[in-house]
Design an enzyme around this catalytic site. Structure first.
Site, short mmCIF file in Angstrom:
data_model
loop_
_atom_site.label_atom_id
_atom_site.label_comp_id
_atom_site.label_asym_id
_atom_site.label_seq_id
_atom_site.Cartn_x
_atom_site.Cartn_y
_atom_site.Cartn_z
N GLY A 196 -16.70 11.08 0.10
CA GLY A 196 -16.04 10.55 -1.08
C GLY A 196 -16.81 9.39 -1.68
N HIS A 246 0.86 -1.18 0.00
CA HIS A 246 0.00 0.00 0.00
C HIS A 246 0.90 1.23 0.00
CE1 HIS A 246 -1.29 3.23 2.86
NE2 HIS A 246 -2.32 3.29 2.02
#
Length: 256
Positions: free
Chosen positions: A210, A59
């Site tokens: 979002g 990540h």
């Protein structure tokens, strides 16, 4: 998004530019003075879930915030981390050497400071273990001025492939079977637990309105849980638990 690839079961790269009339609670926890301020945030994030259990999940995230209007406050944040299932010590060393090299031009204290921050951030308190072997995590970066702070962020971003690609290339053809695949799916459960319980980016994205599908792209496509499971003594799976799921000074300790 990519799914069903030869190397990656799922891979996602996301760009976000969000703004609002007041900072979400997840962003003001360490900056309470910014509560109620208008804000903008720009970020790039990626999560790669490989097919082969011998290739680590990874990540990375790079972001910029600004808050307020008359005298806006700004800062950079981000980092990257590595989550192996069947770790190789030489891969962990390479990962951390790359992270250290990205930091060194901007201060000798940055790598140990941001490495420790990563260890503490990616820690599952309810499991008493780290998510993986860490890397870098930083926030509130602005003390060296905009140009140098931005250059540091670029250095971290540019180093990501130098750290991860050689590991993938070495391990992608490693043979594996059902046992290794089942263990990979079980350990992916820890990834889900962290992202949904603790991850500030996930919480910020959801709290700021979002796009949910994009925010949750970090979750693995397949995962399994098992009740009260423990690795067999002396197994390769136990090696992960014994040697790799707590903070270590990887570059200052002998091989494990």
């Amino acid at each position: 998004m990519m799914t069903g690839g030869d190397v990656f079961e799922q891979a996602g790269v996301g760009f976000s530019h969000v703004f609002g009339d007041q900072m979400p609670a997840s962003a003001t926890r360490t900056r309470p003075e910014l509560a109620g301020k208008r804000f903008q945030a720009v970020g790039v994030s990626l999560v790669l879930h490989p097919n082969n259990p011998y290739v680590p999940t990874t990540h990375a995230n790079l972001r910029f915030f600004t808050a307020g209007e008359r005298q806006p406050v700004w800062w950079f944040g981000g980092g990257f981390d590595l989550t192996p299932y069947y770790p190789f010590h030489e891969d962990v060393l390479h990962w951390h050497r790359t992270a250290r090299a990205a930091c060194e031009p901007y201060g000798e204290d940055l790598y140990p400071r941001y490495k420790e921050w990563c260890d503490k951030y990616f820690y599952l308190k309810h499991r008493n273990e780290t998510r993986g072997v860490g890397g870098l995590f930083f926030d509130d970066v602005n003390e060296q001025g905009f140009d140098k702070s931005f250059a540091f962020l670029q250095s971290v971003g540019d180093s990501f492939l130098r750290g991860y690609q050689p590991i993938v290339e070495k391990r992608l053809a490693h043979p594996y079977g059902d046992r290794q695949r089942n263990f990979q799916l079980y350990r992916r459960g820890r990834y889900v637990e962290f992202n949904l319980l603790y991850d500030r980016g996930t919480l910020f994205g959801l709290q700021s309105g979002g796009r949910t599908e994009s925010i949750l792209m970090s979750l693995p496509p397949q995962v399994r849980w098992a009740y009260n499971w423990h690795p067999e003594p002396g197994s390769a799976e136990e090696k992960l638990y014994r040697n790799y799921l707590e903070p270590h000074d990887w570059l200052g300790e002998p091989d494990r």
